[in-house]
Design an enzyme around this catalytic site. Sequence first.
Site, PDB file in Angstrom:
ATOM      1  N   HIS A   1       0.960  -1.013  -0.045  1.00 15.19           N
ATOM      2  CA  HIS A   1       0.094  -0.071   0.092  1.00 15.19           C
ATOM      3  C   HIS A   1       0.943   1.296  -0.023  1.00 15.19           C
ATOM      4  O   HIS A   1       1.729   1.355   1.114  1.00 15.19           O
ATOM      5  CB  HIS A   1      -0.756  -0.063   1.173  1.00 15.19           C
TER       6      HIS A   1
ATOM      7  N   HIS B   1      -1.030  10.207  -3.199  1.00 15.14           N
ATOM      8  CA  HIS B   1      -2.056   9.854  -2.864  1.00 15.14           C
ATOM      9  C   HIS B   1      -3.277  10.973  -3.005  1.00 15.14           C
ATOM     10  O   HIS B   1      -4.529  10.579  -3.229  1.00 15.14           O
ATOM     11  CB  HIS B   1      -2.081   9.478  -1.573  1.00 15.14           C
TER      12      HIS B   1
END
Length: 317
Positions: free
Chosen positions: A10, A52
């Site tokens: 991740h 992100h």
Amino acid sequence: MPDPPIVIAHRGASAYLPEHTLEAKALAHAMGADFIEQDLVLSRDDEIVVIHDIYLETVTNVANLFPGRNREDGHYYVIDFDWAELRQLDAHQRMDPETGRAVYPDRHPPEGATFHLHRLGDELELIQELNRAKGKRVGVYPEIKNPSFHRGEGRDISKRVLSVLNAHGYKDKNDLCYLQCFDPVELKRIRTEYHSRLKLVQLISGNLWREAEFDPSNLGKTVLQIAQYADGIGPPLGPSDTSEDEDDYLHWISLTKLAHDRGLVVHPYTFKKEMLPEGSNLVTFTANFLKRTGVDGFFTDFPDLGAESVRSVRDQP
Ligand code: CA
């Protein structure tokens, strides 16, 4: 024997190095990740930046380097900068804009070594080069961030992402790539308008079975709808999932069964130490979760511990 669950790094090995830096991706590769994640946002000059948020200020020094380039809402948007500017920024561990402190105080300190942003193509090339050097087959797991925001800015991020993936050899279901998005309209469009043959994963925000918008009696219908265009689902772990409450496992077991019946894989997010109660062990927790639920993979900030969890399930009688 079913395939062992895949470990999805991740934002890279983000527990150890700043998220979405090339260093964090190389470390994830070395730590035994099966897939490495990329979150994607467009720059002003249409480069695909791996980051992100659609904003820059929580993970870079943009406010120092480009003062006054924020919009009225205070945010410095990736899309307001050219790549030639973005590449000058230092990247660091995520900061909480409210407190000015690191979100994860035990991780890499923001005042530590210097890191930078990079583009999707840079990362695909790095992963392919590491695969070649190490004789591995580590895949990529790109996420199209906020397509409706991009559309509002007059941009088609999916078209750009598909073109760069294609140019790097990621074209169909046999390639080591899952393309993910929270926006179901966009994901459908990727399948039906752009005729992408990649494996697609529908991310789900909130809890599929707990939120009012997803009445549990409709769970089967929701899964069926997703199976029309996607190959998998990415549901979130909820706070109560770490209690090891049997009921929570029952929800996961039934969701996984429904998904498998429709040919969908299940890749929950995000396994990390910080979500567990004090004194709990991430490997033990993850291994139990994998064994009980039968999910096909999982996102983790700790790819080394993720790989250890998978090994421990495999080695159990
Ligand atoms: Ca993501």
